[in-house]
Design an enzyme around this catalytic site. Structure first.
Site, PDB file in Angstrom:
ATOM      1  N   GLY A 196       0.853  -1.005  -0.047  1.00  0.00           N
ATOM      2  CA  GLY A 196       0.031   0.013   0.020  1.00  0.00           C
ATOM      3  C   GLY A 196       0.720   1.331   0.102  1.00  0.00           C
ATOM      4  N   SER A 197       2.139   1.209  -0.714  1.00  0.00           N
ATOM      5  CA  SER A 197       2.846   2.407  -0.493  1.00  0.00           C
ATOM      6  C   SER A 197       2.292   3.479  -1.397  1.00  0.00           C
ATOM      7  CB  SER A 197       4.313   2.164  -1.029  1.00  0.00           C
ATOM      8  OG  SER A 197       4.435   1.982  -2.227  1.00  0.00           O
TER       9      SER A 197
ATOM     10  N   LYS B   6      -6.479  -8.291  -8.580  1.00  0.00           N
ATOM     11  CA  LYS B   6      -7.547  -9.144  -8.983  1.00  0.00           C
ATOM     12  C   LYS B   6      -8.317  -8.414 -10.141  1.00  0.00           C
ATOM     13  CE  LYS B   6      -9.295 -11.945  -5.197  1.00  0.00           C
ATOM     14  NZ  LYS B   6     -10.517 -12.357  -4.558  1.00  0.00           N
TER      15      LYS B   6
ATOM     16  N   ILE C 247     -11.269  -6.734 -12.057  1.00  0.00           N
ATOM     17  CA  ILE C 247     -12.466  -6.042 -11.696  1.00  0.00           C
ATOM     18  C   ILE C 247     -13.463  -6.603 -12.607  1.00  0.00           C
ATOM     19  CG2 ILE C 247     -13.465  -3.793 -11.562  1.00  0.00           C
ATOM     20  CD1 ILE C 247     -11.182  -4.116  -9.723  1.00  0.00           C
TER      21      ILE C 247
ATOM     22  N   ASN D  11      -5.927   2.786 -13.086  1.00  0.00           N
ATOM     23  CA  ASN D  11      -4.934   1.968 -12.426  1.00  0.00           C
ATOM     24  C   ASN D  11      -3.453   2.373 -12.739  1.00  0.00           C
ATOM     25  OD1 ASN D  11      -3.836  -0.788 -11.609  1.00  0.00           O
ATOM     26  ND2 ASN D  11      -3.497  -1.027 -13.694  1.00  0.00           N
TER      27      ASN D  11
ATOM     28  N   HIS E 117       0.461   1.165 -13.272  1.00  0.00           N
ATOM     29  CA  HIS E 117       1.215  -0.310 -13.760  1.00  0.00           C
ATOM     30  C   HIS E 117       2.542   0.183 -13.876  1.00  0.00           C
ATOM     31  CE1 HIS E 117       1.312  -4.081 -15.337  1.00  0.00           C
ATOM     32  NE2 HIS E 117       2.497  -3.493 -16.355  1.00  0.00           N
TER      33      HIS E 117
ATOM     34  N   ASP F 215      -4.862  -3.954 -18.309  1.00  0.00           N
ATOM     35  CA  ASP F 215      -4.005  -3.108 -18.720  1.00  0.00           C
ATOM     36  C   ASP F 215      -3.997  -2.501 -20.033  1.00  0.00           C
ATOM     37  OD1 ASP F 215      -2.740  -3.581 -16.255  1.00  0.00           O
ATOM     38  OD2 ASP F 215      -1.184  -4.945 -17.146  1.00  0.00           O
TER      39      ASP F 215
HETATM   40  C1  GAR Z   1       3.109  -1.045  -7.652  1.00  0.00           C
HETATM   41  O1  GAR Z   1       4.564  -0.988  -8.188  1.00  0.00           O
HETATM   42  C2  GAR Z   1       2.004  -0.949  -8.719  1.00  0.00           C
HETATM   43  O2  GAR Z   1       2.395  -0.441  -9.814  1.00  0.00           O
HETATM   44  C3  GAR Z   1       2.118  -2.625  -8.931  1.00  0.00           C
HETATM   45  O3  GAR Z   1       2.203  -3.341  -7.663  1.00  0.00           O
HETATM   46  C4  GAR Z   1       2.805  -2.392  -6.781  1.00  0.00           C
HETATM   47  C5  GAR Z   1       2.242  -2.184  -5.630  1.00  0.00           C
HETATM   48  O4  GAR Z   1       2.804  -1.754  -4.659  1.00  0.00           O
HETATM   49  N1  GAR Z   1       0.838  -2.923  -9.673  1.00  0.00           N
HETATM   50  C6  GAR Z   1       0.819  -3.721 -10.585  1.00  0.00           C
HETATM   51  O5  GAR Z   1       1.722  -4.584 -10.905  1.00  0.00           O
HETATM   52  C7  GAR Z   1      -0.511  -3.902 -11.309  1.00  0.00           C
HETATM   53  N2  GAR Z   1      -0.554  -4.734 -12.510  1.00  0.00           N
HETATM   54  P1  GAR Z   1       2.372  -0.830  -3.098  1.00  0.00           P
HETATM   55  O6  GAR Z   1       1.242  -1.928  -2.648  1.00  0.00           O
HETATM   56  O7  GAR Z   1       3.488  -0.400  -2.320  1.00  0.00           O
HETATM   57  O8  GAR Z   1       1.423   0.245  -3.637  1.00  0.00           O
END
Ligand code: GAR
Length: 192
Positions: free
Chosen positions: A12-13, A89, A91, A105, A107, A148
């Protein structure tokens, strides 16, 4: 006051970056709730410590139940914008239909490169390094029915150095994600 609902599956950063940006007055909105894909993730701790309501999706719910619970939570939290911040997940299409152009989103690659099913988190960065790319980055895009593939809103590029590993690249890009995501949210919500 405008409402944001955040969906997360990990530490969740990015969720934290949105909380901080609201705290600095850069985003004119509040986070009305967090949808967590499973218990025990860091994002839930962050929600609790900032008094943001959260909801943990039931384990192994069928597509129908998943979409029902989501729609009922979203009705309660009434989002102007839904932000997928590391949500892994898919949607359900009913939710996309009902919130068309209101779901974004983040990515961790320069889409359309290194996107689609199976490309998430460190797997994306490993594929980028293995392919010998000289640049990568992050993308914020609208969410449609295809992984995506929705319209791209904004991207930030980073240089991939010869000595970058998937882990160092992930760190570099995450830093940029924390700027890009709040910036796009502010652009969408502060102007409409
Ligand atoms: C992030 O790097 C985000 O871009 C990626 O997951 C990480 C979550 O980090 N998302 C994907 O890969 C979606 N396809 P976080 O929990 O620290 O925000």
């Amino acid at each position: 006051m405008k409402n944001i609902v955040v969906f997360a599956s990990g530490s969740g950063s990015n969720f934290q970056a949105i909380i901080d940006s609201i705290g600095k007055g850069e985003i004119e909105a509040q986070i009305s709730g967090l949808i967590a894909s499973r218990p025990g993730i860091g994002a839930i701790e962050r929600a609790i410590s900032h008094n943001i309501p959260h909801y943990i999706l039931p384990d192994k719910s069928s597509e129908a139940t998943f979409s029902e619970v989501l729609l009922s939570k979203l009705k309660e939290w009434n989002p102007n914008l839904i932000v997928l911040a590391g949500f892994l997940k898919k949607i359900p299409s009913e939710v996309i239909e009902q919130y068309r152009n209101k779901i974004i989103n983040i990515h961790p690659s320069l889409l359309p490169k290194f996107g689609g099913k199976g490309y998430y988190g460190i797997k994306v960065h490993r594929a980028v390094v293995d392919a010998g790319e000289t640049e990568s980055g992050c993308t914020v895009h609208f969410v449609n029915e295809h992984y995506d593939k929705g319209d791209i809103i904004k991207q930030t590029k980073v240089v991939v150095s010869d000595d970058d590993t998937p882990e160092t690249l992930a760190q570099k890009i995450l830093k940029e994600e924390h700027k890009l995501l709040p910036n796009v949210i502010a652009e969408i919500l502060n102007n409409n």
